[in-house]
Design a protein around this motif. Structure first.
Motif, PDB file in Angstrom:
ATOM      1  N   TYR A   1       0.834  -1.203   0.000  1.00  0.00           N
ATOM      2  CA  TYR A   1       0.000   0.000   0.000  1.00  0.00           C
ATOM      3  C   TYR A   1       0.868   1.252   0.000  1.00  0.00           C
ATOM      4  N   ARG A   2       1.862   1.285   0.850  1.00  0.00           N
ATOM      5  CA  ARG A   2       2.728   2.468   0.924  1.00  0.00           C
ATOM      6  C   ARG A   2       3.456   2.699  -0.402  1.00  0.00           C
ATOM      7  N   THR A   3       3.922   1.617  -1.019  1.00  0.00           N
ATOM      8  CA  THR A   3       4.592   1.731  -2.316  1.00  0.00           C
ATOM      9  C   THR A   3       3.634   2.283  -3.365  1.00  0.00           C
ATOM     10  N   LEU A   4       2.429   1.742  -3.408  1.00  0.00           N
ATOM     11  CA  LEU A   4       1.431   2.219  -4.372  1.00  0.00           C
ATOM     12  C   LEU A   4       1.072   3.678  -4.122  1.00  0.00           C
ATOM     13  N   GLU A   5       0.985   4.050  -2.854  1.00  0.00           N
ATOM     14  CA  GLU A   5       0.663   5.434  -2.541  1.00  0.00           C
ATOM     15  C   GLU A   5       1.763   6.375  -3.043  1.00  0.00           C
ATOM     16  N   ARG A   6       3.038   6.007  -2.825  1.00  0.00           N
ATOM     17  CA  ARG A   6       4.147   6.843  -3.314  1.00  0.00           C
ATOM     18  C   ARG A   6       4.114   6.943  -4.848  1.00  0.00           C
ATOM     19  N   GLU A   7       3.881   5.802  -5.504  1.00  0.00           N
ATOM     20  CA  GLU A   7       3.816   5.811  -6.971  1.00  0.00           C
ATOM     21  C   GLU A   7       2.656   6.675  -7.459  1.00  0.00           C
ATOM     22  N   SER A   8       1.525   6.592  -6.786  1.00  0.00           N
ATOM     23  CA  SER A   8       0.356   7.388  -7.168  1.00  0.00           C
ATOM     24  C   SER A   8       0.653   8.880  -7.020  1.00  0.00           C
ATOM     25  N   GLN A   9       1.299   9.262  -5.925  1.00  0.00           N
ATOM     26  CA  GLN A   9       1.651  10.675  -5.737  1.00  0.00           C
ATOM     27  C   GLN A   9       2.635  11.138  -6.814  1.00  0.00           C
ATOM     28  N   LYS A  10       3.565  10.281  -7.170  1.00  0.00           N
ATOM     29  CA  LYS A  10       4.537  10.631  -8.211  1.00  0.00           C
ATOM     30  C   LYS A  10       3.835  10.825  -9.557  1.00  0.00           C
ATOM     31  N   ARG A  11       2.904   9.905  -9.893  1.00  0.00           N
ATOM     32  CA  ARG A  11       2.152  10.036 -11.150  1.00  0.00           C
ATOM     33  C   ARG A  11       1.300  11.303 -11.143  1.00  0.00           C
TER      34      ARG A  11
END
Length: 180
Positions: free
Chosen positions: A33-43
């Protein structure tokens, strides 16, 4: 836990192993979840930068980065867009960007709430494990005491029967000796 259920040491070890695996899976899901959240913020930031470049192609990299990362800069960017010669297209794009930003923030808040719930659930499970261990220990002790009590009852029944036999034999002997 059913009161009549008795866990063997092997079953208890299996239960503890399953608990450890579930806790490990929970932590794995939280990490994902944390990884996906960081990727989502980057996108999201990348998408914001693209929209800013579309509306203001002459913006510097610093202005783009500031507008993408800072809420106050986004409002300055919005005012600049309104005065642009492409104001209708820019206004529509701005509305789209703001709507997406609001949606992403709502999703982010929901995900943060979910993350807190998972952490709380993990804490509750850990706290309950101690209670379960105490209950299992009490059940084991009770089982051992029950087995010992059954053994003592059998022994006392056997002794009582022996005493009766000896008593009957003594009475018969006493009657026979008195009869002679």
């Amino acid at each position: 836990m059913n009161q009549n259920t008795q866990l063997t040491p092997g079953e208890e070890a299996t239960r503890r192993s399953k608990h450890a695996v579930l806790a490990q899976k929970l932590m794995s899901v939280l990490d994902k979840y944390r990884t996906l959240e960081r990727e989502s913020q980057k996108r999201y930031r990348t998408r914001m930068e693209k929209h800013i470049r579309l509306v203001r192609p002459d913006a510097t990299d610093e202005e783009v980065a500031e507008a993408a990362n800072n809420e106050a800069s986004r409002s300055v960017f919005a005012m600049d867009v309104m005065s642009s010669y492409r104001s209708k297209v820019a206004k529509r794009m701005l509305r789209d960007v703001e709507n997406r930003d609001r949606d992403i923030r709502d999703i982010s808040r929901t995900i943060e709430t979910l993350n807190r719930m998972f952490v709380e659930m993990e804490e509750i499970v850990s706290e309950q494990q101690d209670v379960l261990d105490n209950i299992e220990q009490a059940v084991d002790t009770t089982f051992e005491n029950t087995v010992q009590a059954q053994h003592e009852i059998k022994r006392s029944t056997w002794l009582r029967m022996r005493i009766r036999k000896v008593s009957v034999v003594n009475k018969i002997y006493f009657v026979e000796t008195n009869a002679d």
